[in-house]
Design a protein around this motif. Structure first.
Motif, PDB file in Angstrom:
ATOM      1  N   GLU A  53       0.822  -1.217   0.000  1.00 56.29           N
ATOM      2  CA  GLU A  53       0.000   0.000   0.000  1.00 56.29           C
ATOM      3  C   GLU A  53       0.852   1.260   0.000  1.00 56.29           C
ATOM      4  O   GLU A  53       0.531   2.227  -0.689  1.00 56.29           O
ATOM      5  N   ILE A  54       1.926   1.244   0.789  1.00 59.34           N
ATOM      6  CA  ILE A  54       2.771   2.448   0.873  1.00 59.34           C
ATOM      7  C   ILE A  54       3.880   2.440  -0.179  1.00 59.34           C
ATOM      8  O   ILE A  54       4.681   3.373  -0.252  1.00 59.34           O
ATOM      9  N   LYS A  55       3.928   1.361  -0.967  1.00 54.99           N
ATOM     10  CA  LYS A  55       4.867   1.238  -2.088  1.00 54.99           C
ATOM     11  C   LYS A  55       6.344   1.329  -1.657  1.00 54.99           C
ATOM     12  O   LYS A  55       7.150   1.994  -2.304  1.00 54.99           O
ATOM     13  N   VAL A  56       6.659   0.626  -0.564  1.00 52.47           N
ATOM     14  CA  VAL A  56       8.039   0.570  -0.085  1.00 52.47           C
ATOM     15  C   VAL A  56       8.416  -0.898   0.077  1.00 52.47           C
ATOM     16  O   VAL A  56       7.783  -1.614   0.862  1.00 52.47           O
ATOM     17  N   PRO A  57       9.416  -1.381  -0.662  1.00 51.97           N
ATOM     18  CA  PRO A  57       9.832  -2.785  -0.512  1.00 51.97           C
ATOM     19  C   PRO A  57      10.480  -3.026   0.853  1.00 51.97           C
ATOM     20  O   PRO A  57      11.342  -2.264   1.280  1.00 51.97           O
ATOM     21  N   MET A  58      10.039  -4.070   1.518  1.00 50.34           N
ATOM     22  CA  MET A  58      10.440  -4.326   2.897  1.00 50.34           C
ATOM     23  C   MET A  58      10.996  -5.727   3.103  1.00 50.34           C
ATOM     24  O   MET A  58      10.694  -6.651   2.366  1.00 50.34           O
ATOM     25  N   ASN A  59      11.772  -5.848   4.157  1.00 46.54           N
ATOM     26  CA  ASN A  59      12.181  -7.119   4.744  1.00 46.54           C
ATOM     27  C   ASN A  59      11.353  -7.257   6.012  1.00 46.54           C
ATOM     28  O   ASN A  59      11.307  -6.329   6.825  1.00 46.54           O
ATOM     29  N   ASP A  84      19.225  -8.311   7.865  1.00 43.81           N
ATOM     30  CA  ASP A  84      19.720  -8.448   9.235  1.00 43.81           C
ATOM     31  C   ASP A  84      19.036  -7.458  10.172  1.00 43.81           C
ATOM     32  O   ASP A  84      18.703  -7.797  11.304  1.00 43.81           O
ATOM     33  N   ILE A  85      18.786  -6.252   9.694  1.00 52.42           N
ATOM     34  CA  ILE A  85      18.154  -5.231  10.535  1.00 52.42           C
ATOM     35  C   ILE A  85      16.748  -5.660  10.924  1.00 52.42           C
ATOM     36  O   ILE A  85      16.354  -5.535  12.089  1.00 52.42           O
ATOM     37  N   SER A  86      15.981  -6.186   9.971  1.00 51.48           N
ATOM     38  CA  SER A  86      14.608  -6.593  10.293  1.00 51.48           C
ATOM     39  C   SER A  86      14.594  -7.709  11.338  1.00 51.48           C
ATOM     40  O   SER A  86      13.787  -7.684  12.271  1.00 51.48           O
ATOM     41  N   GLY A 129      10.503  -2.498  15.247  1.00 49.68           N
ATOM     42  CA  GLY A 129      10.371  -3.750  15.988  1.00 49.68           C
ATOM     43  C   GLY A 129       9.204  -3.629  16.945  1.00 49.68           C
ATOM     44  O   GLY A 129       9.170  -2.714  17.769  1.00 49.68           O
ATOM     45  N   VAL A 130       8.234  -4.544  16.825  1.00 51.14           N
ATOM     46  CA  VAL A 130       6.990  -4.459  17.597  1.00 51.14           C
ATOM     47  C   VAL A 130       6.667  -5.832  18.179  1.00 51.14           C
ATOM     48  O   VAL A 130       6.813  -6.851  17.490  1.00 51.14           O
ATOM     49  N   LEU A 131       6.203  -5.846  19.417  1.00 50.21           N
ATOM     50  CA  LEU A 131       5.812  -7.106  20.054  1.00 50.21           C
ATOM     51  C   LEU A 131       4.543  -7.667  19.431  1.00 50.21           C
ATOM     52  O   LEU A 131       3.683  -6.914  18.965  1.00 50.21           O
ATOM     53  N   VAL A 145      10.649  -4.992  10.929  1.00 49.46           N
ATOM     54  CA  VAL A 145      10.522  -4.585   9.533  1.00 49.46           C
ATOM     55  C   VAL A 145      11.595  -3.554   9.223  1.00 49.46           C
ATOM     56  O   VAL A 145      11.855  -2.652  10.017  1.00 49.46           O
ATOM     57  N   SER A 146      12.201  -3.682   8.037  1.00 58.64           N
ATOM     58  CA  SER A 146      13.216  -2.728   7.607  1.00 58.64           C
ATOM     59  C   SER A 146      13.189  -2.601   6.092  1.00 58.64           C
ATOM     60  O   SER A 146      12.982  -3.582   5.381  1.00 58.64           O
ATOM     61  N   GLY A 147      13.401  -1.382   5.631  1.00 55.47           N
ATOM     62  CA  GLY A 147      13.440  -1.128   4.192  1.00 55.47           C
ATOM     63  C   GLY A 147      13.051   0.293   3.839  1.00 55.47           C
ATOM     64  O   GLY A 147      13.412   0.805   2.792  1.00 55.47           O
ATOM     65  N   GLY A 148      12.296   0.934   4.713  1.00 55.73           N
ATOM     66  CA  GLY A 148      11.873   2.305   4.470  1.00 55.73           C
ATOM     67  C   GLY A 148      12.393   3.218   5.560  1.00 55.73           C
ATOM     68  O   GLY A 148      13.385   2.924   6.222  1.00 55.73           O
ATOM     69  N   SER A 149      11.696   4.326   5.764  1.00 60.75           N
ATOM     70  CA  SER A 149      12.025   5.184   6.899  1.00 60.75           C
ATOM     71  C   SER A 149      11.618   4.446   8.168  1.00 60.75           C
ATOM     72  O   SER A 149      10.832   3.478   8.107  1.00 60.75           O
TER      73      SER A 149
END
Length: 165
Positions: A53-59, A84-86, A129-131, A145-149
């Motif tokens: 939806e936000i058009k940002v590729p994520m890990n 690794d960050i995600s 990072g969310v529980l 999740v990592s890949g965007g802001s």
């Protein structure tokens, strides 16, 4: 002597590798309060939907209650360095039972947990990072999740986490 040693090795191998059960009774496959694979897949699907939806590729990484990787997906064009960050965001959230944003706030210079990112083979202290907390208010894992802001990462993580409630 060789026959006796060989017999011990065979017997130990059977016990360790499943030929003979060392424990009586049923084997517990999932610990109480742990996330199932089906739940992890639903969480990833919801997070992927938000990322699209936000058009940002994520890990996107999901860890279980013990902080072990349960599910992971990398969208096309998502940063390789964010893999690794995600995972570390999810692990960090689970290890300290708070969002990585909240942990980051108390780990700044002059704050009580300054320097904590050097522990546990490296932690990630920015949002994303969310529980994962179930309907009974039990922590069953975490999503990273990592890949965007950092705000985009956190919004995708929260979308995934919302599924478990």
């Amino acid at each position: 002597m060789r026959k006796m040693l060989f017999s011990w090795i065979v017997a130990l191998s059977l016990v360790l590798f499943g030929g003979v059960s060392a424990f009586a009774g049923d084997v517990v496959k999932t610990l109480p309060g742990d996330i199932t694979l089906a739940q992890a897949q639903k969480i990833v699907a919801a997070a992927l939907k938000k990322a699209e939806e936000i058009k940002v590729p994520m890990n996107i990484a999901v860890v279980d209650a013990g902080g072990n990787l349960k599910a992971f997906v990398r969208q096309e064009d998502a940063f390789i360095g964010s893999i690794d960050i995600s995972i570390k965001k999810a692990v960090t959230a689970r290890y300290f039972n708070m969002t990585t944003r909240a942990l980051g706030a108390v780990s700044q210079v002059g704050q009580p947990l300054y320097g904590i990112e050097a522990s546990n083979n490296g932690l990630i202290l920015f949002a994303g990072g969310v529980l994962l907390v179930d309907a009974n208010n039990v922590i069953v894992g975490a999503i990273g999740v990592s890949g965007g802001s950092v705000d985009e990462d956190e919004s995708v993580a929260k979308a995934g986490a919302a599924v478990i409630k």
